[in-house]
Enzyme design. Structure first.
Site, PDB file in Angstrom:
ATOM      1  N   TYR A 181       0.861  -1.181   0.000  1.00 44.50           N
ATOM      2  CA  TYR A 181       0.000   0.000   0.000  1.00 44.50           C
ATOM      3  C   TYR A 181       0.892   1.223   0.000  1.00 44.50           C
ATOM      4  O   TYR A 181       1.823   1.325   0.810  1.00 44.50           O
ATOM      5  CB  TYR A 181      -0.901   0.008   1.236  1.00 44.50           C
ATOM      6  CG  TYR A 181      -1.791   1.228   1.343  1.00 44.50           C
ATOM      7  CD1 TYR A 181      -1.548   2.222   2.299  1.00 44.50           C
ATOM      8  CD2 TYR A 181      -2.879   1.407   0.494  1.00 44.50           C
ATOM      9  CE1 TYR A 181      -2.366   3.338   2.398  1.00 44.50           C
ATOM     10  CE2 TYR A 181      -3.694   2.523   0.599  1.00 44.50           C
ATOM     11  CZ  TYR A 181      -3.430   3.485   1.545  1.00 44.50           C
ATOM     12  OH  TYR A 181      -4.238   4.601   1.648  1.00 44.50           O
ATOM     13  N   ASP A 275       9.452   2.857  -0.691  1.00 46.38           N
ATOM     14  CA  ASP A 275       8.413   3.566   0.053  1.00 46.38           C
ATOM     15  C   ASP A 275       8.637   3.248   1.527  1.00 46.38           C
ATOM     16  O   ASP A 275       8.225   2.200   2.018  1.00 46.38           O
ATOM     17  CB  ASP A 275       7.025   3.112  -0.413  1.00 46.38           C
ATOM     18  CG  ASP A 275       5.938   3.757   0.435  1.00 46.38           C
ATOM     19  OD1 ASP A 275       4.742   3.590   0.088  1.00 46.38           O
ATOM     20  OD2 ASP A 275       6.266   4.421   1.448  1.00 46.38           O
ATOM     21  N   LYS A 303       4.950   9.589   8.378  1.00 48.12           N
ATOM     22  CA  LYS A 303       4.739   9.116   9.753  1.00 48.12           C
ATOM     23  C   LYS A 303       5.789   9.680  10.729  1.00 48.12           C
ATOM     24  O   LYS A 303       5.712  10.825  11.130  1.00 48.12           O
ATOM     25  CB  LYS A 303       4.669   7.589   9.748  1.00 48.12           C
ATOM     26  CG  LYS A 303       3.483   7.045   8.888  1.00 48.12           C
ATOM     27  CD  LYS A 303       3.408   5.551   8.875  1.00 48.12           C
ATOM     28  CE  LYS A 303       2.459   5.031   7.826  1.00 48.12           C
ATOM     29  NZ  LYS A 303       1.046   5.031   8.220  1.00 48.12           N
TER      30      LYS A 303
HETATM   31  P1  KE4 Z   1      -0.664   8.547   4.179  1.00 46.15           P
HETATM   32  O1  KE4 Z   1      -1.147   9.209   2.921  1.00 46.15           O
HETATM   33  O2  KE4 Z   1      -1.768   7.719   4.865  1.00 46.15           O
HETATM   34  O3  KE4 Z   1       0.044   9.495   5.125  1.00 46.15           O
HETATM   35  O4  KE4 Z   1       0.478   7.495   3.787  1.00 46.15           O
HETATM   36  C1  KE4 Z   1       0.188   6.512   2.831  1.00 46.15           C
HETATM   37  C2  KE4 Z   1       1.159   5.363   2.974  1.00 46.15           C
HETATM   38  C3  KE4 Z   1       2.171   5.255   2.034  1.00 46.15           C
HETATM   39  N1  KE4 Z   1       3.080   4.254   2.124  1.00 46.15           N
HETATM   40  C4  KE4 Z   1       3.019   3.346   3.127  1.00 46.15           C
HETATM   41  C5  KE4 Z   1       4.046   2.253   3.180  1.00 46.15           C
HETATM   42  C6  KE4 Z   1       2.005   3.424   4.112  1.00 46.15           C
HETATM   43  O5  KE4 Z   1       1.955   2.497   5.099  1.00 46.15           O
HETATM   44  C7  KE4 Z   1       1.050   4.450   4.032  1.00 46.15           C
HETATM   45  C8  KE4 Z   1      -0.095   4.587   5.021  1.00 46.15           C
HETATM   46  N2  KE4 Z   1      -0.238   3.517   5.958  1.00 46.15           N
HETATM   47  C9  KE4 Z   1      -1.582   3.284   6.420  1.00 46.15           C
HETATM   48  C10 KE4 Z   1      -1.507   2.162   7.469  1.00 46.15           C
HETATM   49  N3  KE4 Z   1      -1.487   0.886   6.895  1.00 46.15           N
HETATM   50  C11 KE4 Z   1      -2.209   4.509   6.974  1.00 46.15           C
HETATM   51  C12 KE4 Z   1      -3.457   4.266   7.771  1.00 46.15           C
HETATM   52  C13 KE4 Z   1      -4.658   4.858   7.092  1.00 46.15           C
HETATM   53  O6  KE4 Z   1      -4.770   4.749   5.854  1.00 46.15           O
HETATM   54  O7  KE4 Z   1      -5.496   5.412   7.834  1.00 46.15           O
END
Ligand code: KE4
Length: 466
Positions: A181, A275, A303
């Protein structure tokens, strides 16, 4: 020591505990068809209100608890390794906002830094020295990053990185792994993990084929599949990968896998993008790329780099990053990018991680290993099949009797068993990410008491499952 939760009923609405609110729980409108549980009366009422004005009552789908058969708890506050819900129940927290809170909730130095920055003004739309300071810390921490740009979310970091990779190579195709993801950017919302898999929409409607026709999918940990894409297409701009897959649970890279990707990208003139939104500063101060000794061309961060504030980044080789506007033609911009409040939170967080001279990482390793051992032993004692996988303070117990190496393995896990486990752990005062396809996060503040309480709750929950 948290106040032990009242002897909690199972999640049936007929429990005897009197709800703290005056409204008899049974009359609370359940926003979903999940049972209304008096122990959570205020959260149930809050969820009903939220559901009237927010899709699913939440601002990010996985928080809606739809896959764990109950409505979500609403949080009042957090401190250290714990959060308290609006029904005044305290929990040991393994969500940790899905990664940013490596120092625990409301870390004193982060709170103070944010207050100080906020008092000087939230955002100016003009440069501040705080941006340079955090950029310098990132460049000094991550060997592959010469130049970095701050953005506001991991999605924005990955979206920008893809655009840069396509601009720099003049090629359109992106290779991604099934189950990884990378945020909700159109091009990568294809067979995506995390909430997309949890909700059963790994490829979202609303993304035209014209966008995803350039996205090639391969299984995680499968070098031959990547080689086959390169054999078939000479227009690959980049391979984008989570060096440790954290969005289908926690799946480490197989021995030699990341190095193999490096060699394939070099051989075929494609860029390797890590990523590290989740793994960055999580598994090592130099990120996963330092842990595995593999150097990507571009890295996405998020994060932890923002310490819990909306902040992410992308960076890498100078020749690539100088193509980003206004140095170069590849356009990317953002009103709040690098805002001083987020910079302050990021600086305070990275300073705590850097100053510790790796002591924080040694502590995280020790505490997470204690949790891994405890969960494994609890499963053995109960006879419930559980594959506990961990890299540093990223950990995931899979409800299966075999190792989980990729998406196919992950989706074969017993998600119903996970859901029952989740609900029982919540009643016992342990709050987990509400999906089998998420990573649990251990923070600096998860001490032996928290870990041992978690293991004891797991022992009880697994025994009930058996
Ligand atoms: P954000 O756009 O949610 O800040 O980041 C996206 C993203 C990109 N790359 C990786 C490896 C990530 O894990 C994420 C976001 N992680 C999820 C948790 N599995 C965020 C939680 C959510 O979507 O509310």
């Amino acid at each position: 020591m948290p106040t032990p939760p009242p002897t909690s009923p199972t999640s049936s609405p007929s429990s005897s505990s009197t709800p703290p609110s005056s409204t008899p729980a049974s009359t609370l409108p359940a926003a979903s068809d999940a049972p209304v549980v008096p122990r959570y009366a205020r959260s149930e009422a809050a969820f009903a209100q939220a559901s009237q004005v927010l899709p699913g009552g939440v601002n990010s789908p996985v928080r809606a608890y739809q896959s764990v058969g109950r409505n979500p708890i609403f949080i009042a506050r957090g401190h250290g390794s714990r959060v308290t819900d609006i029904d005044d129940h305290e929990y040991i927290d393994y969500v940790g906002s899905y990664g940013p809170l490596i120092l625990g909730h409301a870390a004193e130095t982060v709170v103070a830094a944010v207050h100080k920055a906020m008092a000087r003004g939230a955002s100016f739309g003009m440069p501040t020295e705080a941006e340079t300071a955090l950029a310098r810390m990132v460049v000094d921490a991550v060997a592959s990053i010469d130049v970095v740009r701050f953005v506001n979310s991991g999605t924005e970091a990955v979206m920008s990185t893809i655009r840069l990779a396509r601009a720099a190579t003049g090629k359109p195709r992106i290779i991604k792994c099934v189950g990884c993801y990378h945020g909700h950017t159109d091009a990568l919302l294809v067979q995506a993990g995390s909430g997309a898999t949890t909700l059963g929409v790994p490829s979202s409607p609303g993304v035209p084929d014209s966008i995803t026709q350039h996205t090639a999918l391969v299984p995680f940990n499968d070098l031959a599949a990547v080689e086959a894409v390169f054999a078939q297409h000479d227009d690959v701009a980049a391979m984008v990968i989570e060096p440790i897959a954290g969005n289908m649970g926690t799946i480490p890279p197989a021995e030699g896998y990341l190095q193999g990707l490096r060699e394939l990208c070099d051989k075929h003139g494609a860029l390797l993008v890590f990523d590290e939104v989740m793994t960055g500063f999580r598994v090592a101060y130099g990120c996963a790329q330092a842990l595995y000794g593999v150097t990507p061309d571009l890295t996405c961060l998020g994060k932890i780099v923002g310490g819990g504030m909306p902040c992410a980044a992308y960076g890498g080789r100078e020749d690539l990053m100088r193509q980003v506007a206004p140095d170069g033609p590849m356009y990317q911009a953002g009103t709040l990018s690098g805002n001083p409040v987020a910079m302050a939170a990021g600086l305070a967080t990275l300073e705590a991680l850097a100053d510790s001279d790796q002591a924080v990482y040694a502590r995280l390793e020790k505490q997470a290993a204690r949790l891994e051992t405890g969960l494994t032993e609890a499963a053995e004692a109960s006879g419930v099949p559980l594959a506990v996988q961990r890299v540093g303070s990223m950990i995931c117990p899979f409800f299966t009797d075999k190792p989980v190496r990729n998406y196919e393995d992950a989706i074969s896990c017993d998600t119903q068993a996970f859901a029952a486990f989740f609900r029982k752990m919540l009643d016992l005062g342990i709050v987990l990410p509400p999906s089998q396809f998420e990573t649990w996060f251990v923070s600096r503040e998860h001490d032996d008491v928290a870990i041992d309480q978690t293991v004891s709750a797991a022992r009880e929950a697994l025994a009930e499952l058996a």
